[in-house]
Design a protein around this motif. Structure first.
Motif, PDB file in Angstrom:
ATOM      1  N   ARG A   1     -14.708 -47.816 -17.790  1.00  0.00           N
ATOM      2  CA  ARG A   1     -15.581 -46.692 -18.165  1.00  0.00           C
ATOM      3  C   ARG A   1     -14.757 -45.465 -18.555  1.00  0.00           C
ATOM      4  NH1 ARG A   1     -18.982 -48.517 -13.545  1.00  0.00           N
ATOM      5  NH2 ARG A   1     -20.740 -49.631 -14.487  1.00  0.00           N
ATOM      6  N   ILE A   2     -13.635 -45.271 -17.875  1.00  0.00           N
ATOM      7  CA  ILE A   2     -12.754 -44.159 -18.230  1.00  0.00           C
ATOM      8  C   ILE A   2     -12.053 -44.453 -19.557  1.00  0.00           C
ATOM      9  CG2 ILE A   2     -10.905 -42.631 -17.423  1.00  0.00           C
ATOM     10  CD1 ILE A   2     -13.361 -42.729 -15.572  1.00  0.00           C
ATOM     11  N   LEU A   3     -11.584 -45.665 -19.712  1.00  0.00           N
ATOM     12  CA  LEU A   3     -10.909 -46.056 -20.954  1.00  0.00           C
ATOM     13  C   LEU A   3     -11.827 -45.901 -22.166  1.00  0.00           C
ATOM     14  CD1 LEU A   3      -9.147 -49.228 -19.555  1.00  0.00           C
ATOM     15  CD2 LEU A   3      -7.939 -47.307 -20.615  1.00  0.00           C
ATOM     16  N   GLU A   4     -13.098 -46.220 -21.986  1.00  0.00           N
ATOM     17  CA  GLU A   4     -14.049 -46.181 -23.110  1.00  0.00           C
ATOM     18  C   GLU A   4     -14.264 -44.766 -23.645  1.00  0.00           C
ATOM     19  OE1 GLU A   4     -17.475 -48.133 -21.523  1.00  0.00           O
ATOM     20  OE2 GLU A   4     -16.503 -50.114 -21.541  1.00  0.00           O
ATOM     21  N   VAL A   5     -14.181 -43.746 -22.775  1.00  0.00           N
ATOM     22  CA  VAL A   5     -14.382 -42.372 -23.258  1.00  0.00           C
ATOM     23  C   VAL A   5     -13.073 -41.743 -23.725  1.00  0.00           C
ATOM     24  CG1 VAL A   5     -16.490 -41.982 -21.943  1.00  0.00           C
ATOM     25  CG2 VAL A   5     -14.280 -41.456 -20.880  1.00  0.00           C
ATOM     26  N   ALA A   6     -11.961 -42.461 -23.538  1.00  0.00           N
ATOM     27  CA  ALA A   6     -10.657 -42.140 -24.135  1.00  0.00           C
ATOM     28  C   ALA A   6     -10.196 -40.694 -23.972  1.00  0.00           C
ATOM     29  CB  ALA A   6     -10.672 -42.515 -25.622  1.00  0.00           C
ATOM     30  N   PRO A   7     -10.002 -40.233 -22.736  1.00  0.00           N
ATOM     31  CA  PRO A   7      -9.354 -38.923 -22.570  1.00  0.00           C
ATOM     32  C   PRO A   7      -7.924 -38.997 -23.088  1.00  0.00           C
ATOM     33  CG  PRO A   7      -9.482 -40.079 -20.480  1.00  0.00           C
ATOM     34  CD  PRO A   7     -10.259 -40.906 -21.457  1.00  0.00           C
ATOM     35  N   GLU A   8      -7.370 -37.861 -23.446  1.00  0.00           N
ATOM     36  CA  GLU A   8      -6.010 -37.856 -23.994  1.00  0.00           C
ATOM     37  C   GLU A   8      -4.992 -38.414 -23.004  1.00  0.00           C
ATOM     38  OE1 GLU A   8      -8.273 -35.479 -26.763  1.00  0.00           O
ATOM     39  OE2 GLU A   8      -8.223 -35.521 -24.567  1.00  0.00           O
ATOM     40  N   VAL A   9      -5.187 -38.132 -21.718  1.00  0.00           N
ATOM     41  CA  VAL A   9      -4.287 -38.629 -20.665  1.00  0.00           C
ATOM     42  C   VAL A   9      -5.135 -39.190 -19.526  1.00  0.00           C
ATOM     43  CG1 VAL A   9      -2.452 -38.060 -19.006  1.00  0.00           C
ATOM     44  CG2 VAL A   9      -2.567 -36.846 -21.204  1.00  0.00           C
ATOM     45  N   ILE A  10      -4.767 -40.369 -19.020  1.00  0.00           N
ATOM     46  CA  ILE A  10      -5.361 -40.867 -17.773  1.00  0.00           C
ATOM     47  C   ILE A  10      -4.255 -40.912 -16.730  1.00  0.00           C
ATOM     48  CG2 ILE A  10      -6.618 -42.694 -16.586  1.00  0.00           C
ATOM     49  CD1 ILE A  10      -7.746 -43.633 -19.197  1.00  0.00           C
ATOM     50  N   SER A  11      -4.514 -40.221 -15.619  1.00  0.00           N
ATOM     51  CA  SER A  11      -3.517 -40.085 -14.566  1.00  0.00           C
ATOM     52  C   SER A  11      -4.046 -40.676 -13.261  1.00  0.00           C
ATOM     53  CB  SER A  11      -3.203 -38.595 -14.391  1.00  0.00           C
ATOM     54  OG  SER A  11      -2.262 -38.389 -13.374  1.00  0.00           O
ATOM     55  N   HIS A  12      -3.148 -41.305 -12.520  1.00  0.00           N
ATOM     56  CA  HIS A  12      -3.471 -41.763 -11.171  1.00  0.00           C
ATOM     57  C   HIS A  12      -2.213 -41.600 -10.334  1.00  0.00           C
ATOM     58  CE1 HIS A  12      -4.904 -43.975  -7.752  1.00  0.00           C
ATOM     59  NE2 HIS A  12      -3.935 -44.867  -7.866  1.00  0.00           N
ATOM     60  N   ASN A  13      -2.308 -40.852  -9.241  1.00  0.00           N
ATOM     61  CA  ASN A  13      -1.106 -40.510  -8.491  1.00  0.00           C
ATOM     62  C   ASN A  13      -0.702 -41.563  -7.467  1.00  0.00           C
ATOM     63  OD1 ASN A  13      -0.693 -38.144  -9.856  1.00  0.00           O
ATOM     64  ND2 ASN A  13      -1.658 -36.836  -8.315  1.00  0.00           N
ATOM     65  N   MET A  14       0.581 -41.927  -7.498  1.00  0.00           N
ATOM     66  CA  MET A  14       1.151 -42.797  -6.467  1.00  0.00           C
ATOM     67  C   MET A  14       1.292 -42.031  -5.157  1.00  0.00           C
ATOM     68  SD  MET A  14       1.623 -45.713  -7.961  1.00  0.00           S
ATOM     69  CE  MET A  14       2.577 -46.528  -6.671  1.00  0.00           C
ATOM     70  N   GLU A  15       1.540 -40.744  -5.245  1.00  0.00           N
ATOM     71  CA  GLU A  15       1.666 -39.786  -4.140  1.00  0.00           C
ATOM     72  C   GLU A  15       2.953 -39.917  -3.320  1.00  0.00           C
ATOM     73  OE1 GLU A  15      -0.260 -37.529  -4.553  1.00  0.00           O
ATOM     74  OE2 GLU A  15      -2.342 -38.123  -4.800  1.00  0.00           O
ATOM     75  N   THR A  16       3.386 -41.167  -2.998  1.00  0.00           N
ATOM     76  CA  THR A  16       4.551 -41.321  -2.142  1.00  0.00           C
ATOM     77  C   THR A  16       5.220 -42.672  -2.396  1.00  0.00           C
ATOM     78  OG1 THR A  16       5.334 -41.108   0.150  1.00  0.00           O
ATOM     79  CG2 THR A  16       3.285 -42.335  -0.190  1.00  0.00           C
ATOM     80  N   VAL A  17       6.284 -42.935  -1.657  1.00  0.00           N
ATOM     81  CA  VAL A  17       7.026 -44.191  -1.814  1.00  0.00           C
ATOM     82  C   VAL A  17       6.293 -45.321  -1.107  1.00  0.00           C
ATOM     83  CG1 VAL A  17       9.215 -42.947  -2.021  1.00  0.00           C
ATOM     84  CG2 VAL A  17       8.462 -43.763   0.239  1.00  0.00           C
ATOM     85  N   LYS A  18       6.729 -46.534  -1.366  1.00  0.00           N
ATOM     86  CA  LYS A  18       6.028 -47.713  -0.853  1.00  0.00           C
ATOM     87  C   LYS A  18       5.923 -47.710   0.674  1.00  0.00           C
ATOM     88  CE  LYS A  18       5.857 -52.730  -1.367  1.00  0.00           C
ATOM     89  NZ  LYS A  18       6.433 -53.905  -2.075  1.00  0.00           N
ATOM     90  N   ARG A  19       7.018 -47.471   1.369  1.00  0.00           N
ATOM     91  CA  ARG A  19       7.047 -47.560   2.832  1.00  0.00           C
ATOM     92  C   ARG A  19       6.078 -46.588   3.493  1.00  0.00           C
ATOM     93  NH1 ARG A  19       9.919 -44.584   6.490  1.00  0.00           N
ATOM     94  NH2 ARG A  19      11.190 -43.672   4.823  1.00  0.00           N
ATOM     95  N   LEU A  20       5.875 -45.420   2.891  1.00  0.00           N
ATOM     96  CA  LEU A  20       5.049 -44.379   3.508  1.00  0.00           C
ATOM     97  C   LEU A  20       3.594 -44.405   3.052  1.00  0.00           C
ATOM     98  CD1 LEU A  20       7.532 -41.363   3.387  1.00  0.00           C
ATOM     99  CD2 LEU A  20       7.036 -42.865   5.324  1.00  0.00           C
ATOM    100  N   THR A  21       3.250 -45.295   2.125  1.00  0.00           N
ATOM    101  CA  THR A  21       1.903 -45.283   1.551  1.00  0.00           C
ATOM    102  C   THR A  21       0.821 -45.437   2.610  1.00  0.00           C
ATOM    103  OG1 THR A  21       2.614 -46.061  -0.622  1.00  0.00           O
ATOM    104  CG2 THR A  21       0.324 -46.472  -0.028  1.00  0.00           C
ATOM    105  N   ARG A  22       1.004 -46.355   3.547  1.00  0.00           N
ATOM    106  CA  ARG A  22      -0.041 -46.585   4.553  1.00  0.00           C
ATOM    107  C   ARG A  22      -0.272 -45.349   5.422  1.00  0.00           C
ATOM    108  NH1 ARG A  22      -0.640 -52.078   8.197  1.00  0.00           N
ATOM    109  NH2 ARG A  22      -2.716 -51.615   8.987  1.00  0.00           N
ATOM    110  N   GLU A  23       0.789 -44.611   5.716  1.00  0.00           N
ATOM    111  CA  GLU A  23       0.679 -43.405   6.538  1.00  0.00           C
ATOM    112  C   GLU A  23       0.109 -42.240   5.744  1.00  0.00           C
ATOM    113  OE1 GLU A  23       3.603 -40.339   9.034  1.00  0.00           O
ATOM    114  OE2 GLU A  23       4.459 -42.033   7.935  1.00  0.00           O
TER     115      GLU A  23
END
Length: 290
Positions: A157-179
Motif C-alpha cells: 500500500r505504501i509502494l503503490e502511492v510512491a512517496p519519494e523516499v520510504i524509510s524504516h529504521n533499524m534503530e540498533t545493532v543485531k545483538r541489542l535489538t531485542r532489548e
C-alpha cells in the motif's frame, strides 16, 4: 521513530559536542507562529528535536499519524504505550492542510505502531500520502514506516502511492535489538528494507542510534547488513534518553567515531550518508530524495 532529546536527569554527563541549537531565523519564526496558532502537531516539537530550527528553516518538518499511543514498548522511545484510540479518518486531510499552511517543501511522515489494526494502519498511511499530493502537490515526501510485521500487502500500500523516499529504521545493532525494540526483529526489518527495494522503490532509507552499548564491530556489521539490503540512505546519530524510565545512555560516541562510520558507509556505496552526534533520521531529509 524519531529519538527525542535527552532528559536532564542522566547518569552519563553530556559532552560539549552534544549541544541543542537554539532555533533561529525568519522561516523558523514564521512556522512556529503557524504551528502555535493552528495547533498543528509535529514530531519536531513534541520530540524536542535539536535540529528543529535548521530543518524548519529549510522547509522540512515531520508529522506523526495514527494517534500518539503505540502498541509497542520500545526501550528508547518517548511515545506512550497502551491501547490506541480509534483511527481518525479525517487525519490525512488535517495533516495535508497543515503541510500546505506551513508551506512545507519536504514532509516526513511517521507513525506509531498499530498492531491492533487488521491493516496495521497501512490504509490511513496511503490515504495521507494521497491527501498531501492532492492538497499540497509541490511537497515531496518521506514515509518513515513501521515494519507492518513484514506483511507484504501492507507494505504494498505504501509502494503503490510512491512517496519519494520510504524509510524504516533499524534503530540498533543485531545483538541489542531485542532489548531496544522489544517487539521488533533485526532480520525482519532488514527484509522489509530489502523487499521495498526489490519491489521498485527508488529511494530507501534507514537510521541507527549509537550509545546503547554496541561494539564498534557491531556497528560496522549493521551498516554492511543494511547496504546488502540495497538501502540507499543511512543516518547514524547519538541515542539520547527521553526520561529516566527509558534505556540509559551507555556512552556518548565521539564526532571522530561518527566520521569513521560515515566514511565506511560511503565506501560501501550508499547514495547519501548522515553521521554525527545530533543527527536524527529526518535530518537533512530534503537532500535524500536526490
Amino acid at each position: 521513530m524519531e529519538n527525542p532529546t535527552l532528559s536532564t536527569d542522566t547518569a552519563v554527563q553530556k559532552p560539549k559536542w552534544i549541544r541543542v541549537k537554539l532555533p533561529t531565523g525568519k522561516n523558523y519564526r514564521e512556522l512556529r507562529t503557524l504551528v502555535d496558532k493552528y495547533k498543528l502537531n509535529t514530531i519536531c516539537q513534541s520530540g524536542s528535536c535539536p535540529n528543529m530550527g535548521e530543518c524548519w528553516g529549510e522547509g522540512t518538518a515531520t508529522f506523526m499519524i495514527l494517534g500518539n499511543i503505540c502498541t509497542r514498548s520500545c526501550g528508547f522511545c518517548g511515545v506512550k504505550t497502551g491501547k490506541p484510540l480509534e483511527v481518525n479518518w479525517d487525519e490525512p486531510e488535517k495533516v495535508a492542510r497543515s503541510i500546505k499552511l506551513m508551506k512545507i517543501k519536504h514532509a516526513v511522515l511517521t507513525s506509531v505502531d498499530r498492531d491492533d489494526l487488521k491493516d496495521m494502519g497501512s490504509i490511513l498511511w496511503a490515504e495521507t500520502v494521497n491527501a498531501v499530493r492532492r492538497i499540497s502537490p509541490g511537497t515531496t515526501m518521506e514515509t518513515l514506516i513501521p515494519d507492518f510485521q513484514g506483511i507484504h500487502k501492507h507494505l504494498d500500500r505504501i509502494l503503490e502511492v510512491a512517496p519519494e523516499v520510504i524509510s524504516h529504521n533499524m534503530e540498533t545493532v543485531k545483538r541489542l535489538t531485542r532489548e531496544v525494540r522489544i517487539q521488533a526483529k533485526y532480520e525482519r526489518s532488514l527484509e522489509v528494507l530489502r523487499y521495498l527495494k526489490e519491489a521498485g522503490q527508488n529511494r530507501t532509507k534507514t537510521g541507527i542510534m549509537l550509545g546503547l552499548g554496541e561494539e564498534k564491530s557491531e556497528v560496522f556489521q549493521a551498516i554492511e547488513d543494511v547496504r546488502n539490503a540495497n538501502v540507499d540512505v543511512i543516518t547514524l546519530g547519538q541515542y539520547l534518553q527521553p526520561t529516566k524510565k527509558h534505556l540509559p545512555v551507555k556512552r556518548f560516541v565521539t564526532p571522530e567515531e561518527f566520521d569513521e562510520y560515515g566514511a565506511f558507509a560511503r565506501s560501501l556505496g550508499f547514495r547519501h550518508v548522515e553521521s554525527s552526534p545530533l543527527v536524527r533520521s529526518s535530518y537533512h531529509a530534503e537532500k535524500h530524495i536526490h
